[in-house]
Design an enzyme around this catalytic site. Sequence first.
Site, mmCIF file in Angstrom:
data_model
loop_
_atom_site.group_PDB
_atom_site.id
_atom_site.type_symbol
_atom_site.label_atom_id
_atom_site.label_comp_id
_atom_site.label_asym_id
_atom_site.label_seq_id
_atom_site.Cartn_x
_atom_site.Cartn_y
_atom_site.Cartn_z
ATOM 1 N NE ARG A 109 -33.527 -40.356 8.779
ATOM 2 C CZ ARG A 109 -33.128 -41.285 9.638
ATOM 3 N NH1 ARG A 109 -33.878 -42.361 9.846
ATOM 4 N NH2 ARG A 109 -31.981 -41.161 10.278
ATOM 5 N NE ARG A 145 -42.511 -44.594 10.299
ATOM 6 C CZ ARG A 145 -41.436 -45.378 10.305
ATOM 7 N NH1 ARG A 145 -40.378 -45.049 9.613
ATOM 8 N NH2 ARG A 145 -41.431 -46.500 11.004
ATOM 9 C CD GLU A 157 -35.078 -48.531 15.561
ATOM 10 O OE1 GLU A 157 -35.868 -49.251 14.919
ATOM 11 O OE2 GLU A 157 -34.058 -48.018 15.069
ATOM 12 C CB SER A 189 -30.199 -47.734 15.604
ATOM 13 O OG SER A 189 -30.024 -48.925 14.915
ATOM 14 N NE ARG A 242 -39.657 -43.096 16.071
ATOM 15 C CZ ARG A 242 -39.340 -44.002 15.167
ATOM 16 N NH1 ARG A 242 -38.535 -45.009 15.497
ATOM 17 N NH2 ARG A 242 -39.820 -43.911 13.956
#
Length: 424
Positions: free
Chosen positions: A260, A275, A347, A350, A389
């Site tokens: 990303r 990140r 997080e 999801s 994470r």
Amino acid sequence: MLDINLIRENPDLVRKSLEVRQMDVTPVDQVLDLDLKRRTIIQEVETLKAERNAGSKEIGRAKDAAERQAKIEAMRAVGDKVSALDEQLREVEAELTAVMSWLPNLPSEKTPYGVDESENVVLKSAGQLPEFDFEPKPHWEIGPALGIIDFERGVKITGSRFYVLSGAGARLQRALIAFMLDLHIQQGYTEKYTPFMVKTETVFGAGQLPKFTDNLYKDHEEDLYWVPTAEVPLTGYHMDEILEEADLPINYTAYTPCFRREKMSAGRDVRGIKRGHQFDKVEMYTFCKPEDSPAAFEKMFADAEETARLLGLPYRTHQLCTGDLGFGATITYDLEVWAAGCQEWLEVSSVSNVTDFQARRANIRYRPEGGGKPQFVHTLNGSGLGMPRVMIAVLENYQQADGSVIVPKVLRPWMGGIEVISPM
RNA sequence: GGAGAGGUCGCAUAGCCCGGUCUAGUGCGCGCGCCUGGAGAGCGCGUUUACCGAAAGGUAACGAGGGUUCGAAUCCCUCCCUCUCCGCCA
């Protein structure tokens, strides 16, 4: 993609859904306008085509040369009109698709209203927060001290936000991947190893294009995108297929790296491995009948929760409100794990019910048992936890006063006897 | 990357040279029916999808996209994919 019939018949529902997502509603009117234009042109052009087809057949049968020539002239005129209208139709349809492809999915009635992420709803907390008789360190200190995360080398090789995992660190990540895949297999998912590069249609089918173009890495020479999540190739797996009802539900799990650009988040979360432009993830994905997707959604989230529970990570769960809901999602639960060092909930998963949104884009249908028209399937996706994470949480929650890190029991089968990662 | 062959209705194939009667024949598979004590064989019928339309009906699709033509599965161009051989390579 939304159903054009739904927009035509119930535009207020679509406007409402854009409003609760805090988005502009004017595209709805554009769609209605273009749709009307489209249908008008279609009727006109198809009448002309019918005329031309009939006329051409007569030419084939015509004996009289003069009559034949007259007919050819007439049909040539009709053909010119057809070409002009076809061109108009192409333009209108391209425009219509362009507008439609920016419309997000309709939120489920079970998704609570909210303006932004601050209004997400807490569902539950589980597990004990770890307690320390010393000051727990963040992973960006633990990792380098143990010699298992090397930030400088990553920057040297590639650039900022890249890092190298070394020795037991690299192995720990591999253990996490293997643990998750094996767990998901037990939970009823079939493992897939997919391409990490995909073509435009595949990214569009998953709903990442055109909206998220800026977040994707692309090889312009070959016109291929690097996958931002396994969701993309897994959606594409059954693209343009008609599945058998008896084969549903289909559950897949896949490990892929995710790439990303994260242009929008430049400057955020720059410390550590939280990140990056490249990270590993194990994904769950389900294709099912429409009536089964609510239950499949709960199951998939329970499967994600089990992953955190088995790793012994304290976690809490949220339901996203309408303002924070993703583009293709109708309903989403998030799972966050506690990281004791940076004192943050991270997080890591999801899970979303996408209903028929991706199925329409990717044209994935199923044939009802006993025949009948093919119907669009529902699709669901969920991270079986994002690797860096989870790694952060493991390092920070399992750290000890001497700087070493205990390897969670469930990961030990892949750690070659290492139970504690100690400084080298 | 080079040379050659090929991509047609679930599968297998015909059609392409010589454009119209081809959304498309045949076989297999599948479904329904007849036949049978039952099954098989046999016989009959059926068996893609999308869009427009209240309906009747119409339009489109023969790997994809363009072009020629009154009319394209069929002729021309570009691209993609598969197979065989060669080159290169983990």
